[in-house]
Scaffold this motif. Sequence first.
Motif, PDB file in Angstrom:
ATOM      1  N   ASN A   1       1.394  -1.397  -0.131  1.00 49.04           N
ATOM      2  CA  ASN A   1      -0.157  -0.118   0.463  1.00 49.04           C
ATOM      3  C   ASN A   1       0.894   1.441  -0.165  1.00 49.04           C
ATOM      4  O   ASN A   1      -0.303   2.355  -0.419  1.00 49.04           O
ATOM      5  CB  ASN A   1      -1.191  -0.235   1.315  1.00 49.04           C
ATOM      6  N   ALA A   2       2.161   0.929   0.404  1.00 47.38           N
ATOM      7  CA  ALA A   2       3.017   2.508   0.742  1.00 47.38           C
ATOM      8  C   ALA A   2       2.894   3.578  -0.090  1.00 47.38           C
ATOM      9  O   ALA A   2       2.827   4.420  -0.677  1.00 47.38           O
ATOM     10  CB  ALA A   2       4.446   2.140   1.069  1.00 47.38           C
ATOM     11  N   ALA A   3       3.596   2.738  -1.853  1.00 45.65           N
ATOM     12  CA  ALA A   3       3.692   3.672  -2.569  1.00 45.65           C
ATOM     13  C   ALA A   3       2.174   4.576  -3.394  1.00 45.65           C
ATOM     14  O   ALA A   3       2.488   5.523  -3.532  1.00 45.65           O
ATOM     15  CB  ALA A   3       4.222   2.553  -3.910  1.00 45.65           C
ATOM     16  N   ALA A   4       1.168   3.901  -3.087  1.00 48.98           N
ATOM     17  CA  ALA A   4       0.039   3.926  -3.513  1.00 48.98           C
ATOM     18  C   ALA A   4      -0.634   5.476  -2.254  1.00 48.98           C
ATOM     19  O   ALA A   4      -0.904   6.884  -2.772  1.00 48.98           O
ATOM     20  CB  ALA A   4      -1.073   3.635  -4.038  1.00 48.98           C
ATOM     21  N   ILE A   5       0.291   5.247  -1.860  1.00 46.70           N
ATOM     22  CA  ILE A   5       0.162   6.173  -0.205  1.00 46.70           C
ATOM     23  C   ILE A   5       0.824   7.728  -0.502  1.00 46.70           C
ATOM     24  O   ILE A   5       0.596   8.198  -0.205  1.00 46.70           O
ATOM     25  CB  ILE A   5      -0.229   6.214   1.013  1.00 46.70           C
ATOM     26  N   PHE A   6       1.965   6.797  -0.834  1.00 49.67           N
ATOM     27  CA  PHE A   6       2.964   8.295  -0.729  1.00 49.67           C
ATOM     28  C   PHE A   6       2.884   8.734  -1.797  1.00 49.67           C
ATOM     29  O   PHE A   6       3.159  10.535  -2.081  1.00 49.67           O
ATOM     30  CB  PHE A   6       4.379   7.376  -0.932  1.00 49.67           C
ATOM     31  N   SER A   7       1.879   8.506  -2.616  1.00 49.39           N
ATOM     32  CA  SER A   7       1.387   9.722  -3.915  1.00 49.39           C
ATOM     33  C   SER A   7       0.672  10.326  -4.297  1.00 49.39           C
ATOM     34  O   SER A   7       0.824  11.733  -4.079  1.00 49.39           O
ATOM     35  CB  SER A   7       1.540   8.590  -5.516  1.00 49.39           C
ATOM     36  N   THR A   8      -0.173  10.483  -3.090  1.00 48.93           N
ATOM     37  CA  THR A   8      -1.235  11.469  -2.384  1.00 48.93           C
ATOM     38  C   THR A   8      -0.466  12.567  -1.598  1.00 48.93           C
ATOM     39  O   THR A   8      -0.742  13.607  -1.889  1.00 48.93           O
ATOM     40  CB  THR A   8      -2.044  10.362  -1.960  1.00 48.93           C
ATOM     41  N   TYR A   9       0.428  12.078  -1.167  1.00 47.56           N
ATOM     42  CA  TYR A   9       1.309  12.620  -0.159  1.00 47.56           C
ATOM     43  C   TYR A   9       2.341  13.456  -0.909  1.00 47.56           C
ATOM     44  O   TYR A   9       3.178  13.988  -0.054  1.00 47.56           O
ATOM     45  CB  TYR A   9       1.460  12.644   1.217  1.00 47.56           C
ATOM     46  N   ASN A  10       2.942  13.202  -2.209  1.00 52.03           N
ATOM     47  CA  ASN A  10       4.099  12.914  -2.311  1.00 52.03           C
ATOM     48  C   ASN A  10       5.429  14.704  -2.536  1.00 52.03           C
ATOM     49  O   ASN A  10       5.662  14.697  -2.146  1.00 52.03           O
ATOM     50  CB  ASN A  10       4.407  13.218  -3.859  1.00 52.03           C
ATOM     51  N   SER A  11       3.921  16.005  -2.181  1.00 50.81           N
ATOM     52  CA  SER A  11       4.396  16.910  -2.150  1.00 50.81           C
ATOM     53  C   SER A  11       4.651  17.310  -0.906  1.00 50.81           C
ATOM     54  O   SER A  11       5.773  18.209  -0.499  1.00 50.81           O
ATOM     55  CB  SER A  11       3.532  17.803  -2.637  1.00 50.81           C
ATOM     56  N   ILE A  12       4.571  16.712   0.238  1.00 52.00           N
ATOM     57  CA  ILE A  12       4.922  17.646   1.561  1.00 52.00           C
ATOM     58  C   ILE A  12       5.468  15.910   3.253  1.00 52.00           C
ATOM     59  O   ILE A  12       4.979  15.644   2.999  1.00 52.00           O
ATOM     60  CB  ILE A  12       3.273  17.664   2.314  1.00 52.00           C
ATOM     61  N   LEU A  13       6.084  15.055   1.569  1.00 56.81           N
ATOM     62  CA  LEU A  13       6.259  13.686   1.801  1.00 56.81           C
ATOM     63  C   LEU A  13       7.709  13.918   2.562  1.00 56.81           C
ATOM     64  O   LEU A  13       8.417  14.532   2.161  1.00 56.81           O
ATOM     65  CB  LEU A  13       6.477  12.807   1.093  1.00 56.81           C
ATOM     66  N   TYR A  14       8.289  13.588   4.069  1.00 54.16           N
ATOM     67  CA  TYR A  14       9.608  13.494   4.451  1.00 54.16           C
ATOM     68  C   TYR A  14       9.648  11.883   4.940  1.00 54.16           C
ATOM     69  O   TYR A  14       9.055  11.602   5.846  1.00 54.16           O
ATOM     70  CB  TYR A  14       9.972  14.613   5.365  1.00 54.16           C
ATOM     71  N   LYS A  15      11.210  11.853   3.994  1.00 54.92           N
ATOM     72  CA  LYS A  15      11.177  10.343   4.926  1.00 54.92           C
ATOM     73  C   LYS A  15      12.436  10.366   5.800  1.00 54.92           C
ATOM     74  O   LYS A  15      13.417  11.227   5.359  1.00 54.92           O
ATOM     75  CB  LYS A  15      11.483   9.360   3.577  1.00 54.92           C
ATOM     76  N   ILE A  16      12.056  10.026   6.449  1.00 51.77           N
ATOM     77  CA  ILE A  16      13.160   9.680   8.343  1.00 51.77           C
ATOM     78  C   ILE A  16      14.199   8.221   7.931  1.00 51.77           C
ATOM     79  O   ILE A  16      13.268   7.318   8.273  1.00 51.77           O
ATOM     80  CB  ILE A  16      12.627  10.084   8.827  1.00 51.77           C
ATOM     81  N   ASP A  17      15.444   8.849   8.052  1.00 49.76           N
ATOM     82  CA  ASP A  17      15.965   6.517   8.347  1.00 49.76           C
ATOM     83  C   ASP A  17      15.569   7.057   9.410  1.00 49.76           C
ATOM     84  O   ASP A  17      16.036   7.749  10.737  1.00 49.76           O
ATOM     85  CB  ASP A  17      17.509   7.274   8.534  1.00 49.76           C
ATOM     86  N   GLY A  18      14.487   5.783   9.948  1.00 50.22           N
ATOM     87  CA  GLY A  18      13.950   5.334  11.333  1.00 50.22           C
ATOM     88  C   GLY A  18      14.812   4.689  11.751  1.00 50.22           C
ATOM     89  O   GLY A  18      15.066   3.768  13.251  1.00 50.22           O
ATOM     90  N   ASN A  19      16.322   3.951  11.476  1.00 49.03           N
ATOM     91  CA  ASN A  19      16.874   3.323  11.922  1.00 49.03           C
ATOM     92  C   ASN A  19      18.696   3.837  12.478  1.00 49.03           C
ATOM     93  O   ASN A  19      19.075   3.513  12.345  1.00 49.03           O
ATOM     94  CB  ASN A  19      17.818   1.875  11.049  1.00 49.03           C
ATOM     95  N   ARG A  20      18.027   4.236  13.982  1.00 53.56           N
ATOM     96  CA  ARG A  20      18.875   5.401  14.091  1.00 53.56           C
ATOM     97  C   ARG A  20      18.912   4.926  15.697  1.00 53.56           C
ATOM     98  O   ARG A  20      17.032   5.196  15.671  1.00 53.56           O
ATOM     99  CB  ARG A  20      19.116   6.759  13.731  1.00 53.56           C
ATOM    100  N   PRO A  21      19.182   5.885  16.561  1.00 58.42           N
ATOM    101  CA  PRO A  21      18.873   5.625  18.285  1.00 58.42           C
ATOM    102  C   PRO A  21      17.420   6.432  18.397  1.00 58.42           C
ATOM    103  O   PRO A  21      17.049   7.664  17.698  1.00 58.42           O
ATOM    104  CB  PRO A  21      19.388   6.349  18.849  1.00 58.42           C
ATOM    105  N   LYS A  22      15.945   6.783  19.128  1.00 58.73           N
ATOM    106  CA  LYS A  22      15.563   7.400  18.647  1.00 58.73           C
ATOM    107  C   LYS A  22      15.427   9.232  19.188  1.00 58.73           C
ATOM    108  O   LYS A  22      14.667   9.216  18.699  1.00 58.73           O
ATOM    109  CB  LYS A  22      14.311   7.005  19.855  1.00 58.73           C
ATOM    110  N   ASP A  23      16.190   9.418  19.871  1.00 51.48           N
ATOM    111  CA  ASP A  23      16.376   9.960  20.124  1.00 51.48           C
ATOM    112  C   ASP A  23      17.209  11.767  18.683  1.00 51.48           C
ATOM    113  O   ASP A  23      16.861  12.050  18.604  1.00 51.48           O
ATOM    114  CB  ASP A  23      17.569  11.524  20.613  1.00 51.48           C
ATOM    115  N   ALA A  24      18.236  10.890  17.822  1.00 51.54           N
ATOM    116  CA  ALA A  24      18.890  10.515  16.227  1.00 51.54           C
ATOM    117  C   ALA A  24      17.303  11.292  15.450  1.00 51.54           C
ATOM    118  O   ALA A  24      17.469  12.015  14.822  1.00 51.54           O
ATOM    119  CB  ALA A  24      19.387  10.315  16.564  1.00 51.54           C
ATOM    120  N   VAL A  25      16.504   9.897  15.683  1.00 50.93           N
ATOM    121  CA  VAL A  25      15.007  10.142  14.899  1.00 50.93           C
ATOM    122  C   VAL A  25      14.407  11.738  14.964  1.00 50.93           C
ATOM    123  O   VAL A  25      14.215  12.823  14.360  1.00 50.93           O
ATOM    124  CB  VAL A  25      14.259   8.759  14.842  1.00 50.93           C
ATOM    125  N   PHE A  26      13.995  11.429  16.393  1.00 55.10           N
ATOM    126  CA  PHE A  26      12.989  12.595  17.140  1.00 55.10           C
ATOM    127  C   PHE A  26      14.357  13.737  16.716  1.00 55.10           C
ATOM    128  O   PHE A  26      12.884  15.343  16.297  1.00 55.10           O
ATOM    129  CB  PHE A  26      12.848  12.576  18.152  1.00 55.10           C
TER     130      PHE A  26
END
Length: 597
Positions: free
Chosen positions: A249-274
């Motif tokens: 489902n992800a790609a179809a949802i991403f395309s709806t919000y493409n212009s305001i989409l920010y991908k963040i690397d979540g594979n880091r300590p939670k404080d770094a992600v935050f």
Amino acid sequence: MLAISSSSSCSCSTATSLHPLPNYSASATPSLNPSSISFSSPSSCISSLSFRLHSKTHHLRISQKPKGLRVRCSKNEPLKVMISGAPASGKGTQCELIVQKFGLVHISTGDLLRAEVSAGSEIGNKAKEFMNAGRLVPDEIVTAMVTARLSRPDAKEKGWLLDGYPRSFAQAQSLEELNIRPDIYIALDVPDEILIDRCVGRRLDPVTGKIYHLKNFPPDSEEIKARLVTRADDTEEKVKSRLEIYKQNAAAIFSTYNSILYKIDGNRPKDAVFKDIDSLLSQLQKDKTTKPVKPVLQTESRLDQASSNQEKWRGIPTRLNNIPHSREIRNYFYDDVLQATQRAVNDGRTRLKVEINIPELNPEMDVYRIGTLMELVRDIALSFADDGKRVKVCVQGSMGQGALAGMPLQLAGTRKILEFMDWGNYGAMGTFINIGSIGAKEVGEEDDMFILVAPQNAVGNCIIDDLKAMTDAAGKRPVILINPRLKDLPGSSGIMQTMGRDKRLEYAASFESCYFFRLLYYAGTQYPIMGAIRMTYPYGYELYRRVDEPSGKEKYVPLSTFTERPTIDEINDAFIGKPRNKDKKASGFWGFLSGVF
Ligand code: AP5
């Protein structure tokens, strides 16, 4: 970080704080650069701007005609945030931190559903079997719950943080229809193998609602440890099923919000992600409360236009089999291709190809189509030129020697058409845009990138040597092929079929798809259209089914998504609703596509 300087001689200046919209950021969309970007003095009389990015100077061409400023006043509204990501990507963990700092109303569909299940309500009883099986709860149940919660006064006053919704294209469309749009769509990105470990080790505190992990975030006291519970859907098998559904489902949802989409690397300590999320939301909040905000030059670049068009993305346009296509449909595809190409180039990709075969853009069908292809090329070239790049648009010239010289029929006269086309009033042609042919000698030091129009092998002649010489000379500068045809064709001497074939194919395959769109038909037919496949960099392949509506209209409904281009059998299976990775059989009614895929 962008350091921007204005070469304007005009002294008027307007303090501007830029929203981290993709078209202004160092990387056009998903890769995150939350650094706040601010500069002064975009004024109506600016003639050019230059800025340094990755130690290279770029020049922004802006019309010299005074056009005035258009001021978009933002209302002092609270933040509206969506957070998404695979199971256990850390949505809930980040939401705790976001709520603490920004005081938004956290609406988690998972939590709402689990509360219904514990209360033994009718909704809970219905939802339970889906949740325990790791499947999605039917849209109508979840959508009703979410819209009811969003309409409560606290969400309107404090702003909201929507977690786990929308989870399907249909859910995203439900919100769009109700005009409910977030200010930002955050997607947490975590590799699959990490996700499974996170789920299996997760424990919840039923008293405080806090999320723990046996290894990563164990509780502080034995008392808390003793009361922790495990979620029923946190087994390895169920996580895999939830992950698969998320990917579909992800790609179809991403395309709806493409212009305001920010991908963040979540594979880091939670404080770094935050920290990244915090920068983004703080900047957004600042932009929302500063008045007046965001003066915008009326001469919006093509990329600006494309971005705002993408905000209105409503899926694939219909009536694709009506030829000639309307200007609206043509513009849709130009913008779609442009955005994908911009994202790929901004991400540093250098060997790219665009493949799009809607009838109007498929010069293989007849020479007439070349005009639309030229328009597409012009739009892409101008958008990069607007971005300060010097673009060389290249068409292969005649191949072979003397009486044997020739060129593919569709390309005959193409160079002349390009030269005579209207390239706008701003003197782009001859400065930021130049026309050339294919070969190493076309690569000038001043060229920033190259767009090659339908390079192709012809019977008896192979373009690959010239192409390779050109890409070698271009080095790390982007080369974008538009509708290339680089498969081997027979040579009169027989040489082309045999010598160096592997190397030629390997070279052709070294170009990465940044845009792919193909209509699907029943085997051996060109009507009716049965569906479509779309891929826009950096997302996966989306498969759509065309559905007739009772009103005589039609629409394209998302069926599935794939990380790699799907095979004919995978397409077949998705159309008949067969689960993935079951026994493969000989290709069915899409058989004729085998030459294509
Ligand atoms: P939901 O509760 O939303 O589940 P999910 O999306 O699968 O996400 P999770 O809650 O599993 O994970 P998370 O990303 O919040 O991660 P967390 O922070 O806990 O939905 C459950 C079910 O409800 C669905 O399967 C579906 O059936 C149904 N449903 C929900 N919404 C629906 C909808 N819209 N439509 C239809 N059905 C719907 O973290 C996970 C673990 O990792 C924790 O142990 C945590 O401590 C640890 N961790 C977090 N961050 C880090 C980090 N940075 N480093 C190391 N460990 C970390």
